[in-house]
Motif scaffolding. Structure first.
Motif, PDB file in Angstrom:
ATOM      1  N   LEU A  30       5.610 -27.570  -0.188  1.00  0.00           N
ATOM      2  CA  LEU A  30       4.216 -27.283  -0.541  1.00  0.00           C
ATOM      3  C   LEU A  30       3.244 -27.564   0.602  1.00  0.00           C
ATOM      4  O   LEU A  30       2.076 -27.154   0.528  1.00  0.00           O
ATOM      5  CB  LEU A  30       3.810 -28.106  -1.763  1.00  0.00           C
ATOM      6  N   ALA A  31       3.700 -28.254   1.644  1.00  0.00           N
ATOM      7  CA  ALA A  31       2.803 -28.650   2.732  1.00  0.00           C
ATOM      8  C   ALA A  31       2.136 -27.445   3.392  1.00  0.00           C
ATOM      9  O   ALA A  31       0.912 -27.429   3.594  1.00  0.00           O
ATOM     10  CB  ALA A  31       3.569 -29.471   3.769  1.00  0.00           C
ATOM     11  N   GLY A  32       2.925 -26.434   3.733  1.00  0.00           N
ATOM     12  CA  GLY A  32       2.381 -25.259   4.395  1.00  0.00           C
ATOM     13  C   GLY A  32       1.419 -24.464   3.530  1.00  0.00           C
ATOM     14  O   GLY A  32       0.285 -24.183   3.943  1.00  0.00           O
ATOM     15  N   PRO A  33       1.830 -24.066   2.310  1.00  0.00           N
ATOM     16  CA  PRO A  33       0.900 -23.349   1.437  1.00  0.00           C
ATOM     17  C   PRO A  33      -0.382 -24.123   1.178  1.00  0.00           C
ATOM     18  O   PRO A  33      -1.472 -23.537   1.145  1.00  0.00           O
ATOM     19  CB  PRO A  33       1.721 -23.161   0.157  1.00  0.00           C
ATOM     20  N   LEU A  34      -0.282 -25.443   1.004  1.00  0.00           N
ATOM     21  CA  LEU A  34      -1.473 -26.258   0.808  1.00  0.00           C
ATOM     22  C   LEU A  34      -2.399 -26.170   2.009  1.00  0.00           C
ATOM     23  O   LEU A  34      -3.614 -25.951   1.869  1.00  0.00           O
ATOM     24  CB  LEU A  34      -1.076 -27.721   0.577  1.00  0.00           C
ATOM     25  N   PHE A  35      -1.829 -26.311   3.197  1.00  0.00           N
ATOM     26  CA  PHE A  35      -2.641 -26.307   4.408  1.00  0.00           C
ATOM     27  C   PHE A  35      -3.401 -24.999   4.564  1.00  0.00           C
ATOM     28  O   PHE A  35      -4.618 -24.994   4.782  1.00  0.00           O
ATOM     29  CB  PHE A  35      -1.761 -26.559   5.633  1.00  0.00           C
ATOM     30  N   PHE A  36      -2.694 -23.890   4.440  1.00  0.00           N
ATOM     31  CA  PHE A  36      -3.343 -22.617   4.716  1.00  0.00           C
ATOM     32  C   PHE A  36      -4.203 -22.125   3.560  1.00  0.00           C
ATOM     33  O   PHE A  36      -5.193 -21.421   3.788  1.00  0.00           O
ATOM     34  CB  PHE A  36      -2.305 -21.574   5.140  1.00  0.00           C
ATOM     35  N   THR A  37      -3.892 -22.487   2.343  1.00  0.00           N
ATOM     36  CA  THR A  37      -4.784 -22.162   1.232  1.00  0.00           C
ATOM     37  C   THR A  37      -6.109 -22.890   1.388  1.00  0.00           C
ATOM     38  O   THR A  37      -7.193 -22.307   1.231  1.00  0.00           O
ATOM     39  CB  THR A  37      -4.142 -22.527  -0.114  1.00  0.00           C
ATOM     40  N   ALA A  70      -8.438 -34.377   4.730  1.00  0.00           N
ATOM     41  CA  ALA A  70      -7.442 -34.651   3.688  1.00  0.00           C
ATOM     42  C   ALA A  70      -6.306 -33.640   3.735  1.00  0.00           C
ATOM     43  O   ALA A  70      -5.137 -33.991   3.495  1.00  0.00           O
ATOM     44  CB  ALA A  70      -8.113 -34.638   2.317  1.00  0.00           C
ATOM     45  N   THR A  71      -6.632 -32.400   4.060  1.00  0.00           N
ATOM     46  CA  THR A  71      -5.608 -31.355   4.155  1.00  0.00           C
ATOM     47  C   THR A  71      -4.595 -31.691   5.250  1.00  0.00           C
ATOM     48  O   THR A  71      -3.373 -31.560   5.056  1.00  0.00           O
ATOM     49  CB  THR A  71      -6.259 -29.995   4.429  1.00  0.00           C
ATOM     50  N   LEU A 110       0.201 -34.734  12.693  1.00  0.00           N
ATOM     51  CA  LEU A 110      -0.737 -34.038  11.813  1.00  0.00           C
ATOM     52  C   LEU A 110      -1.643 -35.028  11.088  1.00  0.00           C
ATOM     53  O   LEU A 110      -2.851 -34.783  10.918  1.00  0.00           O
ATOM     54  CB  LEU A 110       0.032 -33.190  10.799  1.00  0.00           C
ATOM     55  N   ILE A 111      -1.075 -36.133  10.647  1.00  0.00           N
ATOM     56  CA  ILE A 111      -1.886 -37.151   9.971  1.00  0.00           C
ATOM     57  C   ILE A 111      -2.945 -37.705  10.920  1.00  0.00           C
ATOM     58  O   ILE A 111      -4.129 -37.833  10.559  1.00  0.00           O
ATOM     59  CB  ILE A 111      -0.985 -38.269   9.430  1.00  0.00           C
TER      60      ILE A 111
END
Length: 219
Positions: A30-37, A70-71, A110-111
């Protein structure tokens, strides 16, 4: 994109995988979809933002910058989750220790990139003077260094996986990992840097998602 994933049919544990490991892989996927959404929604709704000029990281500036901060942190945590799951599942062969270490560096970078914000510039947020920042702040320096180290670490992980797949005669997977490494390491001179960063992120997070899903399925 299936060839980008780590092939694990002969090197994952054969016993039932702990539910916690499956949860880690779900978070990683879910990390990628979350980031780009999140980035796309902000880019379309925040006044003055133009991806042709402003890198995605600049969304972390301004009053609503906490959303992108946060993203970054959540996406980086998802990558760290992938590193932990990979370490549990892949116990043999080339890269069994190096790959999860490099994925941890990627996620931690990334963090850090989320916690340390780049400088406002090129008219964003609204009210910022046009043009680059006069001088880079220490926050901006940490952000840039963390992002560079993070994506370099992922590229090296992909190179290690190319070696692993070549030794196992997994040609398609080797090519996939190799393409990702090239995209992460080779600049595109004719493309604006902000678009290069967005494309690099898209490839990196697509790799992360596909790898997590393949590990979860094969486990």
């Amino acid at each position: 994109m299936a060839s980008l994933a780590t092939t694990t049919d002969r090197d994952t544990t054969q016993s039932a995988v702990r539910p916690s490991t499956r949860h880690l892989l779900t978070a990683a996927a879910l990390a990628g979809p979350l980031f780009f959404t999140s980035a796309a929604a902000q880019g379309l709704t925040r006044d003055g933002f133009d991806l042709r000029i402003h890198p995605i990281s600049q969304l972390a500036t301004g009053d609503l910058g906490w959303i992108q901060m946060a993203t970054f942190v959540l996406a980086g945590s998802g990558v760290v989750a992938l590193a932990v799951a990979y370490r549990r599942l892949v116990t043999e062969g080339v890269g069994r220790r190096l790959v999860p270490l490099l994925l941890t560096v990627f996620g931690a970078g990334l963090i850090l990139a989320g916690l340390f914000v780049m400088d406002p510039q090129h008219g964003f947020p609204i009210g910022t003077p046009d043009g680059p920042a006069a001088a880079m702040s220490w926050n901006g320096i940490v952000h840039s260094a963390a992002a560079a180290i993070a994506f370099t670490a992922l590229a090296v992980a992909c190179i290690a996986l190319v070696v692993r797949c070549v030794r196992r005669r997994q040609v398609a997977a080797a090519v996939g990992h190799g393409v990702v490494a090239v995209v992460l390491l080779v600049p595109m001179p004719s493309v604006p840097i902000s678009l290069q960063i967005a494309f690099t992120g898209l490839i990196a997070f697509t790799w992360t998602t596909v790898t997590a899903l393949r590990l979860r399925r094969r486990s």
